[in-house]
Write a protein that holds these residues in place. Sequence first.
Motif, PDB file in Angstrom:
ATOM      1  N   SER A   1      24.107  47.421  42.989  1.00  0.00           N
ATOM      2  CA  SER A   1      23.381  46.783  41.771  1.00  0.00           C
ATOM      3  C   SER A   1      22.616  45.689  41.924  1.00  0.00           C
ATOM      4  CB  SER A   1      24.333  46.645  40.626  1.00  0.00           C
ATOM      5  OG  SER A   1      23.830  46.112  39.307  1.00  0.00           O
ATOM      6  N   HIS A   2      21.463  45.923  41.309  1.00  0.00           N
ATOM      7  CA  HIS A   2      20.210  44.639  41.427  1.00  0.00           C
ATOM      8  C   HIS A   2      20.360  43.938  39.936  1.00  0.00           C
ATOM      9  CE1 HIS A   2      19.384  45.847  45.402  1.00  0.00           C
ATOM     10  NE2 HIS A   2      19.266  47.199  45.066  1.00  0.00           N
ATOM     11  N   SER A   3      21.337  43.704  39.236  1.00  0.00           N
ATOM     12  CA  SER A   3      21.376  42.975  38.014  1.00  0.00           C
ATOM     13  C   SER A   3      20.771  41.715  38.117  1.00  0.00           C
ATOM     14  CB  SER A   3      22.507  42.936  37.406  1.00  0.00           C
ATOM     15  OG  SER A   3      23.086  44.515  37.330  1.00  0.00           O
ATOM     16  N   PRO A   4      19.703  41.076  37.178  1.00  0.00           N
ATOM     17  CA  PRO A   4      19.397  39.748  37.266  1.00  0.00           C
ATOM     18  C   PRO A   4      20.806  38.549  37.188  1.00  0.00           C
ATOM     19  CG  PRO A   4      18.874  40.778  35.267  1.00  0.00           C
ATOM     20  CD  PRO A   4      19.361  41.844  36.125  1.00  0.00           C
ATOM     21  N   PRO A   5      20.442  37.534  37.541  1.00  0.00           N
ATOM     22  CA  PRO A   5      21.576  36.608  37.238  1.00  0.00           C
ATOM     23  C   PRO A   5      21.901  36.386  35.814  1.00  0.00           C
ATOM     24  CG  PRO A   5      20.006  35.669  38.777  1.00  0.00           C
ATOM     25  CD  PRO A   5      19.488  37.055  38.467  1.00  0.00           C
ATOM     26  N   LEU A   6      23.077  36.196  35.206  1.00  0.00           N
ATOM     27  CA  LEU A   6      23.320  35.994  34.116  1.00  0.00           C
ATOM     28  C   LEU A   6      23.723  34.501  34.087  1.00  0.00           C
ATOM     29  CD1 LEU A   6      25.558  39.093  33.449  1.00  0.00           C
ATOM     30  CD2 LEU A   6      23.341  38.582  32.648  1.00  0.00           C
ATOM     31  N   PHE A   7      23.545  34.027  32.805  1.00  0.00           N
ATOM     32  CA  PHE A   7      23.905  32.582  32.575  1.00  0.00           C
ATOM     33  C   PHE A   7      25.389  32.220  32.728  1.00  0.00           C
ATOM     34  CE2 PHE A   7      25.632  29.120  29.716  1.00  0.00           C
ATOM     35  CZ  PHE A   7      24.932  28.125  29.974  1.00  0.00           C
ATOM     36  N   GLY A   8      26.202  33.327  32.185  1.00  0.00           N
ATOM     37  CA  GLY A   8      27.982  33.015  32.659  1.00  0.00           C
ATOM     38  C   GLY A   8      28.167  33.696  33.999  1.00  0.00           C
ATOM     39  N   GLY A   9      27.218  34.410  34.728  1.00  0.00           N
ATOM     40  CA  GLY A   9      27.724  35.029  35.898  1.00  0.00           C
ATOM     41  C   GLY A   9      28.417  36.581  35.730  1.00  0.00           C
ATOM     42  N   HIS A  10      28.486  37.148  36.572  1.00  0.00           N
ATOM     43  CA  HIS A  10      29.123  38.719  36.738  1.00  0.00           C
ATOM     44  C   HIS A  10      30.540  38.315  37.102  1.00  0.00           C
ATOM     45  CE1 HIS A  10      25.081  39.756  37.076  1.00  0.00           C
ATOM     46  NE2 HIS A  10      25.427  40.892  36.059  1.00  0.00           N
ATOM     47  N   GLN A  11      31.316  37.605  36.133  1.00  0.00           N
ATOM     48  CA  GLN A  11      32.605  37.499  36.323  1.00  0.00           C
ATOM     49  C   GLN A  11      33.820  38.543  36.156  1.00  0.00           C
ATOM     50  OE1 GLN A  11      34.535  34.734  33.373  1.00  0.00           O
ATOM     51  NE2 GLN A  11      36.106  33.956  34.824  1.00  0.00           N
ATOM     52  N   SER A  12      34.275  38.796  37.305  1.00  0.00           N
ATOM     53  CA  SER A  12      35.169  39.921  37.166  1.00  0.00           C
ATOM     54  C   SER A  12      36.702  39.639  36.447  1.00  0.00           C
ATOM     55  CB  SER A  12      35.848  40.451  38.649  1.00  0.00           C
ATOM     56  OG  SER A  12      36.449  39.267  39.169  1.00  0.00           O
ATOM     57  N   TRP A  13      37.245  40.688  35.768  1.00  0.00           N
ATOM     58  CA  TRP A  13      38.599  40.573  34.989  1.00  0.00           C
ATOM     59  C   TRP A  13      39.547  39.702  36.098  1.00  0.00           C
ATOM     60  CZ3 TRP A  13      38.811  40.873  30.026  1.00  0.00           C
ATOM     61  CH2 TRP A  13      37.756  41.632  29.493  1.00  0.00           C
ATOM     62  N   LEU A  14      39.789  39.895  37.239  1.00  0.00           N
ATOM     63  CA  LEU A  14      40.834  39.339  38.265  1.00  0.00           C
ATOM     64  C   LEU A  14      40.343  37.725  38.317  1.00  0.00           C
ATOM     65  CD1 LEU A  14      43.067  39.400  40.030  1.00  0.00           C
ATOM     66  CD2 LEU A  14      41.494  39.732  41.806  1.00  0.00           C
ATOM     67  N   GLN A  15      39.059  37.479  38.545  1.00  0.00           N
ATOM     68  CA  GLN A  15      38.570  35.951  38.319  1.00  0.00           C
ATOM     69  C   GLN A  15      38.842  35.323  36.903  1.00  0.00           C
ATOM     70  OE1 GLN A  15      34.433  36.721  39.437  1.00  0.00           O
ATOM     71  NE2 GLN A  15      34.800  35.766  41.436  1.00  0.00           N
ATOM     72  N   ARG A  16      38.572  36.071  35.838  1.00  0.00           N
ATOM     73  CA  ARG A  16      38.898  35.520  34.616  1.00  0.00           C
ATOM     74  C   ARG A  16      40.407  35.159  34.251  1.00  0.00           C
ATOM     75  NH1 ARG A  16      40.216  37.283  29.128  1.00  0.00           N
ATOM     76  NH2 ARG A  16      39.018  36.296  27.582  1.00  0.00           N
ATOM     77  N   GLU A  17      41.333  36.079  34.888  1.00  0.00           N
ATOM     78  CA  GLU A  17      42.680  35.964  34.726  1.00  0.00           C
ATOM     79  C   GLU A  17      43.185  34.680  35.720  1.00  0.00           C
ATOM     80  OE1 GLU A  17      45.125  37.218  32.867  1.00  0.00           O
ATOM     81  OE2 GLU A  17      43.584  38.693  31.885  1.00  0.00           O
ATOM     82  N   GLU A  18      42.419  34.571  36.810  1.00  0.00           N
ATOM     83  CA  GLU A  18      42.894  33.634  37.763  1.00  0.00           C
ATOM     84  C   GLU A  18      42.460  32.181  37.228  1.00  0.00           C
ATOM     85  OE1 GLU A  18      44.675  33.667  40.434  1.00  0.00           O
ATOM     86  OE2 GLU A  18      45.379  35.572  40.041  1.00  0.00           O
ATOM     87  N   SER A  19      41.250  32.220  36.541  1.00  0.00           N
ATOM     88  CA  SER A  19      40.895  30.821  35.789  1.00  0.00           C
ATOM     89  C   SER A  19      41.979  30.404  34.754  1.00  0.00           C
ATOM     90  CB  SER A  19      39.683  31.121  35.276  1.00  0.00           C
ATOM     91  OG  SER A  19      39.854  31.991  34.022  1.00  0.00           O
ATOM     92  N   PHE A  20      42.619  31.064  34.091  1.00  0.00           N
ATOM     93  CA  PHE A  20      44.030  30.655  33.450  1.00  0.00           C
ATOM     94  C   PHE A  20      45.191  29.992  33.991  1.00  0.00           C
ATOM     95  CE2 PHE A  20      41.975  34.277  30.287  1.00  0.00           C
ATOM     96  CZ  PHE A  20      40.989  33.347  30.024  1.00  0.00           C
ATOM     97  N   LYS A  21      45.354  30.211  35.075  1.00  0.00           N
ATOM     98  CA  LYS A  21      46.282  29.631  35.930  1.00  0.00           C
ATOM     99  C   LYS A  21      45.821  28.419  36.420  1.00  0.00           C
ATOM    100  CE  LYS A  21      47.772  34.414  37.231  1.00  0.00           C
ATOM    101  NZ  LYS A  21      47.845  35.254  38.323  1.00  0.00           N
ATOM    102  N   LEU A  22      46.435  27.489  35.909  1.00  0.00           N
ATOM    103  CA  LEU A  22      46.045  25.808  36.393  1.00  0.00           C
ATOM    104  C   LEU A  22      46.733  25.624  37.609  1.00  0.00           C
ATOM    105  CD1 LEU A  22      46.537  23.882  33.099  1.00  0.00           C
ATOM    106  CD2 LEU A  22      44.567  25.010  33.908  1.00  0.00           C
TER     107      LEU A  22
END
Length: 372
Positions: free
Chosen positions: A135-156
């Motif tokens: 995919s050649h999607s343009p950069p997003l302000f919040g980034g193309h964050q995966s569900w796994l990255q999102r779940e990991e960000s909740f673990k301090l």
Amino acid sequence: MWVKLCEVDADAEGGLFSPVRLSQDHPMKIIWKRGFIRLVLVGGILWMLLILIVLLFHIWSCQSSLVSFSAICNKGSKLFTILDTMGLVPKPPHRCPIPLVDDPNKIVIPKGTTPSKTVKHLTYITEDEVGNNGSHSPPLFGGHQSWLQREESFKLKSTMKVHCGFMQGGGAEMATKDIKYAENCRFVVASGIFDEYDTPHQPTNLSPRSQKLFCFLMVVDEVSINFIKKNVTVREDNDAGQWVGIWRLILLKRQPYDEPRRNGKVPKILTHRLFPQAQYSIWIDGKMELMVDPLLILERYLWRGKHTFAIAQHKHHRSIYEEADANKRRKRYARPLIDLHMKIYRYEGMEPWTIKKNTISGKRHSQHALVH
């Protein structure tokens, strides 16, 4: 016969119960009633005009440079007392009393910062990582964050690197001159105007100490800065910085979203990302006016209780789901997007608000104060 004739003559001349007299008095009573009604209406109109003239004179005299007229606004003057007795003096709006310190100069600013007991090193992902699917999607302000990255960000953890907007090429970019100015700001009062809906409101009741200590930063988009220049005076300093009163205008170029409301949430929610050098920040909505010295706000909501984060409770909604329904009724955002957002919240276990829940206030979340 004479008496009879006299009685008839008396009646003919309009006795007490004479039908001739009743027929003559009836038109007079109608004319009298109409005249009385007109008199009452004219008197009421004249009275309202008198009240309006007095109010206009009172407002003009308060703003007059003449001492004799401006003295009318003095609460100790006789005219002010008379106007107040007549109910012609506007009363200040009722506000809930907040126990604040009286003198900002007596406030002791805590030294250093409150160290985090969990997260020791926090960095942010600034380069958008697009998937390896070609995919050649343009950069997003919040980034193309995966569900796994999102779940990991909740673990301090002690060391963390997370998505938090401001991807390179994703929009919401500040000019170099504004970045350099904000790097010297340790105490920030921030606000924002988007989609040319208003002009900056100047703070009141600021102490000289706060004027020297705080940076007042007004975040705007390109449409709003042009609107502001057309309606108020914008001065420029030696470093090409633009000012409206005490506010330094911070222009964000290339807005990340199509909706101005969403763009306005960027500086409001991510103030700590926009001004990372700030030790304390206070956010004020652009439509509001700061009427309290910011030092008093920090002392009341942060330092007095040794908190690091404070947020105001919404006056109408206590649940995120209530807020979502209100946004759909007011057509602020696309309904399918709101429904999808709430569906994700429910899937992840967010329950509706109950009396057992309290407003998030005074939690040690960050070193920034959000008060509006």
